[in-house]
Structures are given as structure tokens and as C-alpha cells.
Design a protein around this motif. Structure first.
Motif, PDB file in Angstrom:
ATOM      1  N   GLN A 137       0.800  -1.228   0.000  1.00 47.18           N
ATOM      2  CA  GLN A 137       0.000   0.000   0.000  1.00 47.18           C
ATOM      3  C   GLN A 137       0.831   1.275   0.000  1.00 47.18           C
ATOM      4  O   GLN A 137       0.377   2.313  -0.471  1.00 47.18           O
ATOM      5  CB  GLN A 137      -0.959   0.011   1.200  1.00 47.18           C
ATOM      6  N   GLY A 138       2.031   1.234   0.555  1.00 48.16           N
ATOM      7  CA  GLY A 138       2.858   2.432   0.530  1.00 48.16           C
ATOM      8  C   GLY A 138       3.551   2.728   1.840  1.00 48.16           C
ATOM      9  O   GLY A 138       3.433   1.986   2.822  1.00 48.16           O
ATOM     10  N   THR A 139       4.294   3.852   1.840  1.00 50.90           N
ATOM     11  CA  THR A 139       5.134   4.234   2.979  1.00 50.90           C
ATOM     12  C   THR A 139       5.027   5.726   3.226  1.00 50.90           C
ATOM     13  O   THR A 139       4.863   6.524   2.291  1.00 50.90           O
ATOM     14  CB  THR A 139       6.604   3.865   2.704  1.00 50.90           C
ATOM     15  N   ALA A 140       5.147   6.127   4.492  1.00 53.85           N
ATOM     16  CA  ALA A 140       5.186   7.542   4.863  1.00 53.85           C
ATOM     17  C   ALA A 140       6.343   7.758   5.831  1.00 53.85           C
ATOM     18  O   ALA A 140       6.450   7.058   6.847  1.00 53.85           O
ATOM     19  CB  ALA A 140       3.873   7.974   5.499  1.00 53.85           C
ATOM     20  N   PHE A 141       7.226   8.688   5.505  1.00 51.32           N
ATOM     21  CA  PHE A 141       8.296   9.120   6.396  1.00 51.32           C
ATOM     22  C   PHE A 141       7.878  10.440   7.039  1.00 51.32           C
ATOM     23  O   PHE A 141       7.542  11.405   6.326  1.00 51.32           O
ATOM     24  CB  PHE A 141       9.608   9.309   5.637  1.00 51.32           C
ATOM     25  N   HIS A 142       7.918  10.504   8.361  1.00 52.89           N
ATOM     26  CA  HIS A 142       7.580  11.728   9.093  1.00 52.89           C
ATOM     27  C   HIS A 142       8.870  12.318   9.687  1.00 52.89           C
ATOM     28  O   HIS A 142       9.534  11.667  10.499  1.00 52.89           O
ATOM     29  CB  HIS A 142       6.589  11.442  10.221  1.00 52.89           C
ATOM     30  N   ILE A 143       9.221  13.515   9.267  1.00 53.29           N
ATOM     31  CA  ILE A 143      10.409  14.207   9.768  1.00 53.29           C
ATOM     32  C   ILE A 143       9.952  15.314  10.710  1.00 53.29           C
ATOM     33  O   ILE A 143       9.192  16.206  10.306  1.00 53.29           O
ATOM     34  CB  ILE A 143      11.230  14.827   8.617  1.00 53.29           C
ATOM     35  N   TYR A 144      10.397  15.278  11.957  1.00 52.02           N
ATOM     36  CA  TYR A 144      10.043  16.298  12.934  1.00 52.02           C
ATOM     37  C   TYR A 144      11.227  17.253  13.100  1.00 52.02           C
ATOM     38  O   TYR A 144      12.296  16.857  13.569  1.00 52.02           O
ATOM     39  CB  TYR A 144       9.687  15.658  14.275  1.00 52.02           C
ATOM     40  N   LEU A 145      11.037  18.504  12.704  1.00 50.27           N
ATOM     41  CA  LEU A 145      12.101  19.515  12.743  1.00 50.27           C
ATOM     42  C   LEU A 145      11.820  20.515  13.865  1.00 50.27           C
ATOM     43  O   LEU A 145      10.750  21.125  13.900  1.00 50.27           O
ATOM     44  CB  LEU A 145      12.180  20.250  11.404  1.00 50.27           C
ATOM     45  N   PRO A 146      12.775  20.692  14.789  1.00 49.52           N
ATOM     46  CA  PRO A 146      12.536  21.611  15.903  1.00 49.52           C
ATOM     47  C   PRO A 146      12.619  23.070  15.473  1.00 49.52           C
ATOM     48  O   PRO A 146      13.413  23.442  14.616  1.00 49.52           O
ATOM     49  CB  PRO A 146      13.678  21.273  16.877  1.00 49.52           C
ATOM     50  N   MET A 147      11.768  23.896  16.064  1.00 53.50           N
ATOM     51  CA  MET A 147      11.818  25.345  15.847  1.00 53.50           C
ATOM     52  C   MET A 147      12.599  25.953  17.001  1.00 53.50           C
ATOM     53  O   MET A 147      12.102  26.048  18.121  1.00 53.50           O
ATOM     54  CB  MET A 147      10.405  25.923  15.769  1.00 53.50           C
ATOM     55  N   LEU A 148      13.853  26.310  16.705  1.00 51.60           N
ATOM     56  CA  LEU A 148      14.774  26.829  17.726  1.00 51.60           C
ATOM     57  C   LEU A 148      14.914  28.336  17.597  1.00 51.60           C
ATOM     58  O   LEU A 148      14.660  28.907  16.529  1.00 51.60           O
ATOM     59  CB  LEU A 148      16.139  26.159  17.573  1.00 51.60           C
ATOM     60  N   PRO A 149      15.348  29.019  18.676  1.00 55.05           N
ATOM     61  CA  PRO A 149      15.531  30.473  18.602  1.00 55.05           C
ATOM     62  C   PRO A 149      16.600  30.846  17.588  1.00 55.05           C
ATOM     63  O   PRO A 149      17.530  30.079  17.321  1.00 55.05           O
ATOM     64  CB  PRO A 149      15.972  30.848  20.026  1.00 55.05           C
TER      65      PRO A 149
END
Length: 380
Positions: free
Chosen positions: A225-237
Motif C-alpha cells: 500500500q505504501g510508505t510515509a516518512f515523518h520528519i520532525y524539525l525543531p523550531m529553535l531560537p
């Protein structure tokens, strides 16, 4: 790729400069300005394409800058769609109002490139054995998440530093992965591709780049059925050094005595015309070694040196190093180039170069860079 991009930028520079001169000299002719607008837009798009090629090629450039996720995704799509199977449907759902994040644009481009290449490969594999109607799709999504959406990990910034997260998701409806494969995909040299079609380093590189910026990566995959990559990028000062870099001097300066070292005749001709129209006086040589001989006898004759990097005799960086090492020149130095790597930038900084001008550049960019360099505090 870098060499071709450099030569292409040398061709674009005189076009951009000449169009700018025409638009300034005939500003009263609305019909002519409209006719030249298409040329100007075509040159800008060509320059953006060249820049994207160079960005993908710089594997050691980790310059932290303010970036917008939507713009990065759009640029990646614009480049990759030109080289991929036209049967693949591209979808993008990245909000335009996402706040900026402070990361390396080069690293983020590499992350997206590797994940999209993987998605392409699995889609083509499924296409080869597909029977009946089915549309291969690559979809990129982004979403803003609060600071407490992701738990704290050792070695990452504290929760007080992280102001939120931006989740980048790259989906495909390809072959998917079995659980035993999904567990190993980030191992270096692990690959399910045939010999010669994959090194097993793409996803390992993605994992390294994401974790290096204190981010996270998660994978969802269903076989068939497929694949999903989730990238979590931090919001830094924003860092103090980055904030300071955003405040260049913009004081007006009078006519300057400029020495130009540039071996490309078309670029030199366009630059000289632009500088003379602005009231500057220009001396021009085409060979770095001849330029060094000339400058040793006439350091006091110039307020600013504008040096191309790739020249016969001595390149522009070597010339700048010799000039500064002599201790006899107190004026400003600008470097112009269509391709600079991280090693080049380190040498440029060590030579106390006041400004780097990336080819291709417009007349307004050239003149503003000169004004800013002459007005700013010397770097030596």
C-alpha cells in the motif's frame, strides 16, 4: 555539475546585467520594459535552477540560515520533476504561513532528495508489475505542532529552547515494507535493491542529518500500500550571529576607484558598463598573476578590488590572500563567483574579504554590494 553550473552562471551574469541596464536607461518606455520582463524572468529562473543544482552538490556546507519549509519543498519539486518519470503524480500540501526555521538548507534539501528518490524507486517497481488502473503518487505534507508534541530526548535542546515542531511528511503509494525490513532501513549499507542500484546509505544519511539537528524521524509502511516518512524539525531560537548577519550597512557612498580582475570578456564588459554608469572608475585585468604585479605598484590607487575566483595565473582567493598578507592595502575586497565550496568560504573569511557576490547578479545587487562594502567597518 559544479563546473557546468559555474560556466552557466558566467553566461547568465552579462544577460542579467544588460537587461538591468536597458530597464534603467529606458524606464520611461513601458512597452520596452514589458518586452524585457520575460527575459529577466527567464534569467532568474535559470539562476534558480543552477543554484538548486549547486545546493544539492554541496555535501559539506552546513550554513545555518532562516528557511521556509514551503519554499524548500517547492524548489526540490521544481528540480526533481524535470528528471523523474512523467507518470508519477506529484502532490504538495505545505501551508504557506508556516513560520521560518533555522537550519541548513543544504541538509534539508538532501533529506527531501533522498526520501523522494526512494519513493520514486518503489513506485517504479510497483509500476513494472502493476495490472489495471493505478496512479503512482508522491505527496509531501507539512504541519505545525506545539513544543510539547514530541518528548524530550537526551542530547537534544531542552523543551524551553524548542518553540514548536514542523512535521514534514513524504508519502508514496508504492510497494511498502515488511516489518523486518522497516526495522533495518536506517542501518548503513542495508538495502533491498539489486546490486548496483543502491548503496544502502541514503536513509542512513537522512537519519544522521535529522538527528544532528535534534529532530526525529518516524516511518509508517503497509506492504503493498505504501510508505510515509515523518520528519520532525525543531523550531529553535534565532542565533545571535545569524541576527547580526541580517543587518548589513546600507550607507550611501560616492564614486569609487575599482580594480576588476575577471577573465570572462562578456562578464567583464557588462560589469564595467554597470560600474561606469554608476559613476565609478574601473581598471580591468584578465589574469590573476598580472593583477598581482599591477597591484603591488598601485595599492593606493583603488578603494575596492572586485576579484573573480576562477582566473589564469592566480585565482581570486589567492590574489586576495596575497593582497591582505602584504599589509599595504587598506581598501575593500569583493569576491565574485558562480561556485564556492565550504573550503573556499573558509579561505575567503581568513583573507578578510568584505563581500562575496554570487553569480549571476543583477546591476542593483552589484551596486548595493559595493555601497555596503565601502560603508561597512573594515574586516582587517
Amino acid at each position: 555539475v559544479g563546473g557546468i553550473a559555474h560556466e552557466f552562471n558566467n553566461l547568465l551574469t552579462p544577460i542579467m546585467l544588460k537587461v538591468g541596464q536597458i530597464q534603467m536607461d529606458w524606464a520611461h518606455d513601458s512597452a520596452l520594459i514589458e518586452e524585457t520582463r520575460l527575459i529577466s524572468e527567464a534569467v532568474k529562473r535559470s539562476a534558480e535552477l543552477t543554484q538548486r543544482l549547486l545546493t544539492f552538490g554541496r555535501k559539506t556546507d552546513h550554513h545555518i540560515e532562516e528557511i521556509h519549509l514551503g519554499a524548500i519543498v517547492t524548489n526540490c519539486f521544481s528540480l526533481l520533476r524535470l528528471t523523474m518519470d512523467r507518470r508519477i503524480l506529484w502532490e504538495q500540501a505545505v501551508p504557506t504561513d508556516l513560520p521560518p526555521i533555522f537550519l541548513s538548507a543544504t541538509d534539508l534539501n538532501q533529506i527531501i532528495l533522498n526520501l523522494v528518490i526512494n519513493a520514486r524507486d518503489t513506485l517504479l517497481e510497483k509500476l513494472a508489475g502493476q495490472r489495471g488502473e493505478w496512479t503512482p503518487v508522491i505527496r509531501v505534507e507539512a504541519k505545525l505542532l506545539p513544543a510539547d508534541a514530541i518528548g524530550h530526548l537526551d542530547g537534544t535542546p531542552s523543551k524551553r529552547q524548542i518553540r514548536g515542531w514542523q512535521r514534514l511528511t513524504i508519502r508514496d503509494n508504492g510497494m511498502g515494507m515488511a516489518p523486518e525490513v522497516r526495522e533495518r532501513i536506517f542501518e548503513p549499507f542495508f538495502t533491498t535493491k539489486d546490486v548496483g542500484k543502491g548503496t544502502g546509505l541514503g536513509l542512513a544519511t537522512v537519519w544522521h542529518m535529522v538527528t544532528e539537528v535534534s529532530g526525529r524521524i518516524e516511518v509508517e509502511s503497509i506492504p503493498g500500500q505504501g510508505t510515509a516518512f515523518h520528519i520532525y524539525l525543531p523550531m529553535l531560537p534565532k542565533t545571535a550571529s545569524l541576527a547580526a548577519a541580517e543587518k548589513p550597512a546600507h550607507l550611501e557612498t560616492g564614486a569609487a576607484r575599482i580594480f576588476l580582475a575577471e577573465d570572462d570578456a562578456m562578464v567583464a564588459g557588462a560589469v564595467i558598463a554597470s560600474l561606469k554608469r554608476a559613476g565609478h572608475t574601473v581598471t580591468h585585468l584578465t589574469d590573476g598573476a598580472f593583477a598581482w604585479d599591477h597591484l603591488q605598484a598601485s595599492f593606493d590607487a583603488y578603494d575596492l578590488l572586485l576579484l573573480d575566483v576562477n582566473m589564469p595565473g592566480l585565482d581570486g582567493i589567492e590574489l586576495a590572500q596575497r593582497v591582505r598578507a602584504s599589509g599595504r592595502y587598506r581598501g575593500r575586497i569583493m569576491i565574485a563567483s558562480g561556485r564556492l565550496g565550504s573550503d573556499d568560504l573558509e579561505q575567503i573569511a581568513a583573507a578578510h574579504v568584505d563581500c562575496v557576490l554570487n553569480k549571476p547578479f543583477a546591476t542593483a545587487e552589484l551596486l548595493e554590494a559595493i555601497r555596503s562594502s565601502l560603508a561597512a567597518t573594515p574586516k582587517y
